[in-house]
Design an enzyme around this catalytic site. Structure first.
Site, PDB file in Angstrom:
ATOM      1  N   ALA A  63       0.863  -1.186   0.000  1.00  0.00           N
ATOM      2  CA  ALA A  63       0.000   0.000   0.000  1.00  0.00           C
ATOM      3  C   ALA A  63       0.898   1.234   0.000  1.00  0.00           C
ATOM      4  O   ALA A  63       2.060   1.157   0.381  1.00  0.00           O
ATOM      5  CB  ALA A  63      -0.866  -0.018   1.253  1.00  0.00           C
ATOM      6  N   GLY A 102       0.630  -5.192   0.771  1.00  0.00           N
ATOM      7  CA  GLY A 102      -0.507  -5.154  -0.140  1.00  0.00           C
ATOM      8  C   GLY A 102      -0.154  -5.718  -1.514  1.00  0.00           C
ATOM      9  O   GLY A 102      -1.031  -6.236  -2.222  1.00  0.00           O
ATOM     10  N   GLU A 105      -0.482  -9.302  -1.223  1.00  0.00           N
ATOM     11  CA  GLU A 105      -1.921  -9.576  -1.069  1.00  0.00           C
ATOM     12  C   GLU A 105      -2.635  -9.522  -2.422  1.00  0.00           C
ATOM     13  O   GLU A 105      -3.543 -10.310  -2.691  1.00  0.00           O
ATOM     14  CB  GLU A 105      -2.532  -8.579  -0.071  1.00  0.00           C
ATOM     15  CG  GLU A 105      -1.993  -8.801   1.342  1.00  0.00           C
ATOM     16  CD  GLU A 105      -2.505  -7.783   2.338  1.00  0.00           C
ATOM     17  OE1 GLU A 105      -2.176  -6.581   2.170  1.00  0.00           O
ATOM     18  OE2 GLU A 105      -3.226  -8.161   3.268  1.00  0.00           O
ATOM     19  N   GLU A 125       4.040  -5.623   7.088  1.00  0.00           N
ATOM     20  CA  GLU A 125       3.205  -4.608   7.746  1.00  0.00           C
ATOM     21  C   GLU A 125       3.512  -4.471   9.230  1.00  0.00           C
ATOM     22  O   GLU A 125       3.456  -3.372   9.796  1.00  0.00           O
ATOM     23  CB  GLU A 125       1.716  -4.936   7.565  1.00  0.00           C
ATOM     24  CG  GLU A 125       1.158  -4.658   6.183  1.00  0.00           C
ATOM     25  CD  GLU A 125       1.337  -5.789   5.187  1.00  0.00           C
ATOM     26  OE1 GLU A 125       2.182  -6.686   5.451  1.00  0.00           O
ATOM     27  OE2 GLU A 125       0.666  -5.790   4.147  1.00  0.00           O
TER      28      GLU A 125
END
Ligand code: 3H9
Length: 692
Positions: A63, A102, A105, A125
Site C-alpha cells: 500500500a 498489499g 496480497e 506490515e
C-alpha cells in the site's frame, strides 16, 4: 487506461502493467487503474486471461504508506481485490523484485503466481505497526499453513523464490518474467483449468490444534515486548484457522483498524520514512559521487575495532586490523572468531558464511601494511592525544585519496583532523556497541570534511547494512551529547528519593532495553569513572554515588556488584547500595521524598528533547527525524514511540515546555529551555518548522 496502469494484448493474453515508480505502491491512481483494467479484461473478446506485472525494478511493494492516516479515496483495495478474485478470466501474477504487503496480497488474490529466481515476498506490515489488511492474513495461511504464515506475518521477514515455490506461495519459477507468465497463462487457458481461488482452500487451516496458538502466543509475547502489532497479527492467523473466510476477513479488518488508529502505527511509519530521509544531505546532490570502498583497515583490535572489522568482512570487503602488540592482536582476532562461532551455534548464520568472512580479516602490527586501504577507521582509546598521534601516523602512510575516519564517540573531529595535512578526507564514523550488531552509523562532519568524503561514508553505511545519519561536530555529537542530561537526571533522582531499580523499571516499561543504572553496570562503573578523571573536571554532586561505588570496587557486572548485586547476569537490588544512596542524600542535606513513575520518566526523557532542540537549532542535526533515527538505532529507544523528538511532538511541545519550565524552577539552570522549543511553542509549530 490510467497513466499508471497499462493494458496491452500479447496474443490472447492481456498484460496489465503497473507503472508507479519507485516501488509501484498501491496509490489511489493504481487502484483506479487496476479497477478499469480488470473491467476491460472481462469485457474484452480478444483476451482469454491476464498477466499482472510491475513495471521497473519490482512488483508492487505494498500500500502507499503515505496515504495512511488520511481519508481513503475510492476505490479501496478491497473492492479491487474482490473484483479480481471474481474475474471470469484467469489472472496470473508475474512477480519480480519485492512483492510486499498489499503487493503480495494482490498476488495472493490472483488465481496463480509465477516469479523469477531473485524474487522476494513478504508481509512486512508488522514493522509499520500494522497487520496485512487486504486479506493476506487469511489467504497466506491457506497456502502455507499456520506456522509459516505466523512466522512471516509476525516478523515481517521476507522469503525468496525457492521457499516460496516449495511452500505454495508461487506456482512456478520462470526464467523470463513476462514471457514466462504469458506461457503459464496460455497453459491455464489451454487446459481449461478451473480458477483457483486461495480464499476457498481449506486443507491447511482446518483441524489446527488450538495448543499451537497458545504456545506460539506465549513465546511471541516475550519476544515482542511493548509492540502491539505482532500479537494482533497472530490473532488474525488464528482467525484464518478457526473462522470461515468471510468472518476471518472481518476479524482482520477490525484488528487492522485498531492498529491503524494507534499511535504506535504513526511512530513506526515515522521511523520508516525518517530512516530513508536521514540518508539525504541537503548540500550534497547526486553530482557528488562517493568513492568506492574495496578495502579497509581498522586501528585497534579492541571490542569496537573488532566489531567494526566484522562489518566490512560481512559484506565481502577485505579488512586489516592493526594493533601494536601481538598479544592484543591475537586476543582481538580470537574474540572475532568467537563472535562468529556463537552466531553459527545460534543458527543465525552458516559455517561457510563465517569462513568466508574470517578469510577477509587479517591482523598486522605494521602501519606500512595498511597504507593501500581505501578507508581506515581508527578505534583506539578515547583520548585526544592518542588519537592525534594515530592520525599523524596515518597521514604519513595512507595512500592519497584514502578516507581517514575516527570512531570517536565524543571528541572534536577538527582537532583530530589537525594532526594531518589532509583534513578534507578526515571524518567521524561513530559505531555503537556491539559494532557488528547495532544498526546505527553516526557519521560526523568536520569543518573541512569534503562532500565526497561525507557521501562516501554515508554510502558505506548502507553498504555495510547500517542506518547512516549525519551529525555536525560538537562534544558528543548528537547521540552522546543528548545522553548526558538523561544520565545526569537519573543520578539526581537517586539523591532525591528514587532507587536505581525504580528508575530502571520505569525506563524499561517505557520500552528501552535497559535503564541507566543497568546500562552503567554493563558498561562498567570504572569506565565512567575514568572518563570523568580524564576530563579533569571537579567532582559533581550527582556523580557521588557512582564515585563511591568505584571506590568500593563495585565496577558493575564484571565484579558481580555495582548498582545491583549479581549472580551471573541476574541482577538484584542490594541493601548496601540502598544505604549508600540514603547516606549520600543525608550528606548533601537532601530530604528524600517519594518520586512518582511519571516524574522519573519525564526527568529522564525531557533532557533528551531539550538538548535535541538545542542541537537542531545549532544545525548539528539536519532534522529532528535524524535525532529520532539515532536514538532508535543507536540507543534502543523504542521504535513504537518514534524516537524522543517524535514522542515529544505527540505529547505536545507546549506541554513539554511547561514541564521543562517547572523543572527549571525546581532544579535551576540545567533545565533552561532551548530557545528553539520556546520559539516553536510561541509560533504553534512543530519540529518541521525548525528548518525554516
Ligand atoms: C500495506 O501494504 C498495507 C496492506 O496490507 C493493507 C492495505 C489496506 N509506500 O526503501 P527504499 C518509497 S503496508 C510509499 O529507499 P530500497 C521510500 O520511501 C506496506 N512509498 O528502496 C523511498 O522514497 P524516497 C507494506 C514507499 O530499494 C523509495 O520508495 N510494504 C513505499 O532500499 C525507495 O525506497 C512495506 O512495508 C510504500 N509502500 O527498498 C514495504 N515503499 O526515494 C516498504 C517504499 O522518496 N518498503 N517507498 O526516499 C520497503 O521495504 C522498501 O522500500 C523496498 C525497497 C524493499 C520496497
Amino acid at each position: 487506461m490510467s497513466d499508471v496502469v497499462s493494458y496491452e494484448l500479447k496474443g490472447r493474453i492481456a498484460v496489465i502493467t503497473i507503472n508507479n515508480p519507485p516501488v509501484n505502491a498501491l496509490s489511489h491512481g493504481v487502484r483506479k487503474g487496476m479497477q478499469d483494467a480488470f473491467a476491460k479484461l472481462n469485457a474484452d473478446p480478444g483476451a482469454d486471461a491476464a498477466v499482472l506485472v510491475g513495471g521497473g525494478r519490482t512488483f508492487i511493494a505494498g500500500a502507499d504508506i503515505r496515504e495512511f492516516g488520511k481519508p481513503m479515496q475510492e476505490p479501496g483495495l478491497h473492492g479491487v481485490l474482490d473484483q479480481m478474485e471474481a474475474s471470469k478470466k484467469p489472472i496470473v501474477a508475474a512477480l519480480h523484485g519485492t512483492a510486499l504487503g498489499g503487493g503480495l496480497e494482490v498476488a495472493l488474490t490472483c488465481h496463480w503466481r509465477v516469479g523469477i529466481a531473485s524474487l522476494q515476498v513478504g508481509l512486512p506490515e508488522v514493522k509499520l505497526g500494522l497487520l496485512p489488511g487486504a486479506g493476506g492474513t487469511q489467504r497466506l495461511p491457506r497456502l502455507v499453513g499456520p506456522k509459516m504464515a505466523a512466522d512471516m506475518i509476525t516478523t515481517g521477514n521476507f522469503i525468496g523464490a525457492k521457499p516460496a515455490l516449495e511452500n505454495g506461495v508461487i506456482d512456478e519459477i520462470v526464467a523470463e518474467l513476462v514471457p514466462g507468465a504469458i506461457a503459464f497463462a496460455e497453459k491455464v487457458v489451454a487446459e481449461k483449468r478451473p480458477l483457483r481461488k486461495v480464499s476457498e482452500l481449506t486443507d491447511k487451516v482446518k483441524n489446527v490444534d488450538p495448543k499451537f496458538f497458545e504456545e506460539y502466543r506465549a513465546t511471541l509475547k516475550k519476544k515482542v515486548k511493548g509492540f502491539l502489532a505482532p500479537m494482533h497479527c497472530l490473532a488474525t492467523v488464528e482467525a484464518a484457522c478457526t473462522l470461515p473466510f468471510a468472518e476471518g476477513m472481518k476479524r482482520e479488518a477490525a484488528l487492522f483498524k485498531e492498529l491503524h488508529d494507534h499511535p504506535q502505527r504513526a511512530a513506526q511509519i515515522h521511523i520508516f520514512f525518517s530512516e530513508r530521509e536521514a540518508g539525504k544531505i541537503p548540500d550534497i546532490g547526486p553530482e557528488v559521487k562517493p568513492k568506492e570502498i574495496k578495502s579497509a583497515a581498522v586501528i585497534g583490535a579492541g571490542t569496537m575495532g573488532g566489531g567494526i572489522a566484522m562489518n566490512f568482512a560481512n559484506v565481502g570487503i577485505p579488512v586489516k586490523i592493526l594493533e601494536m602488540e601481538q598479544a592484543n592482536l591475537d586476543r582481538g582476532l580470537a574474540v572475532i572468531r568467537k563472535n562468529y562461532e556463537t552466531s553459527v551455534a545460534r543458527g543465525s548464520t552458516t559455517q561457510a558464511t563465517i569462513d568466508k568472512a574470517l578469510s577477509l580479516i587479517s591482523g598486522t602490527m605494521s602501519y606500512d601494511d595498511i597504507g593501500d586501504a581505501d578507508i581506515v577507521i581508527e578505534a583506539v582509546f578515547e583520548n585526544m592525544d592518542i588519537k592525534k598521534q594515530v592520525f599523524g601516523k596515518l597521514d604519513q602512510v595512507m595512500k592519497q585519496g584514502a578516507i581517514l575516519a575516527s570512531n570517536t564517540s565524543t571528541l572534536d573531529i577538527d582537532e583530530i583532523a589537525s594532526a594531518t595535512k589532509r583534513p578534507e578526507v578526515v571524518i567521524g564514523t561513530h559505531f555503537f556497541s556491539p559494532a557488528n550488531v547495532m544498526k546505527l552509523l553516526e557519521n560526523v562532519r568536520g569543518k573541512d570534511s569534503s562532500k565526497e568524503t561525507i557521501a562516501t561514508v554515508m554510502e558505506l553505511g548502507k553498504k555495510i547494512r547500517k542506518v547512516p545519519a549525519l551529525a555536525g561536530n560538537c562534544f558528543g555529537f548528537i547521540g552522546n551529547r543528548m545522553l548526558h542530561g538523561y544520565t545526569r537526571e537519573a543520578a539526581e533522582l537517586l539523591l532525591e528519593g528514587a532507587m536505581p531499580w525504580d528508575v530502571d523499571r520505569v525506563i524499561v516499561e517505557f520500552g528501552l532495553p535497559m535503564g541507566p543504572f543497568q546500562m552503567g553496570d554493563l558498561a562498567g562503573i570504572d569506565v565512567g569513572w575514568r572518563v570523568r578523571q580524564g576530563k579533569g573536571t571537579p567532582p559533581e554532586k550527582h556523580n557521588r554515588v557512582a564515585d563511591r561505588l568505584y571506590e568500593m570496587g563495585r565496577y558493575g557486572q564484571k565484579t558481580q556488584a555495582g548498582y545491583y548485586k549479581y549472580d551471573g547476569r541476574n541482577a538484584t537490588p542490594d541493601p548496601v547500595v540502598e544505604k549508600l544512596i540514603t547516606d549520600t542524600s543525608a550528606e548533601f542535606g537532601i530530604t528524600r521524598r517519594k518520586i512518582s513513575d511519571e516524574e522519573i520518566l519525564y526527568r529522564c526523557m525531557l533532557p533528551l528533547v531539550n538538548v535535541g532542540a538545542q542541537i537542531l537549532d545549532e544545525g548539528i542535526a539536519i532534522r529532528s527525524s535524524d535525532i529520532d533515527v539515532i536514538y532508535v538505532y543507536g540507543y534502543g529507544y523504542p521504535t513504537y514511540r518514534g524516537g524522543p523528538m517524535f514522542w515529544a511532538e505527540q505529547m505536545g511541545l507546549e506541554k513539554v515546555l511547561g514541564l521543562i519550565r517547572k523543572y527549571e524552577q525546581e532544579h535551576g539552570s540545567r533545565w533552561k529551555p532551548a530557545p528553539l522549543l520556546q520559539k516553536l511553542v510561541d509560533q504553534k509549530k512543530g519540529w518541521a518548522a525548525a528548518k525554516a
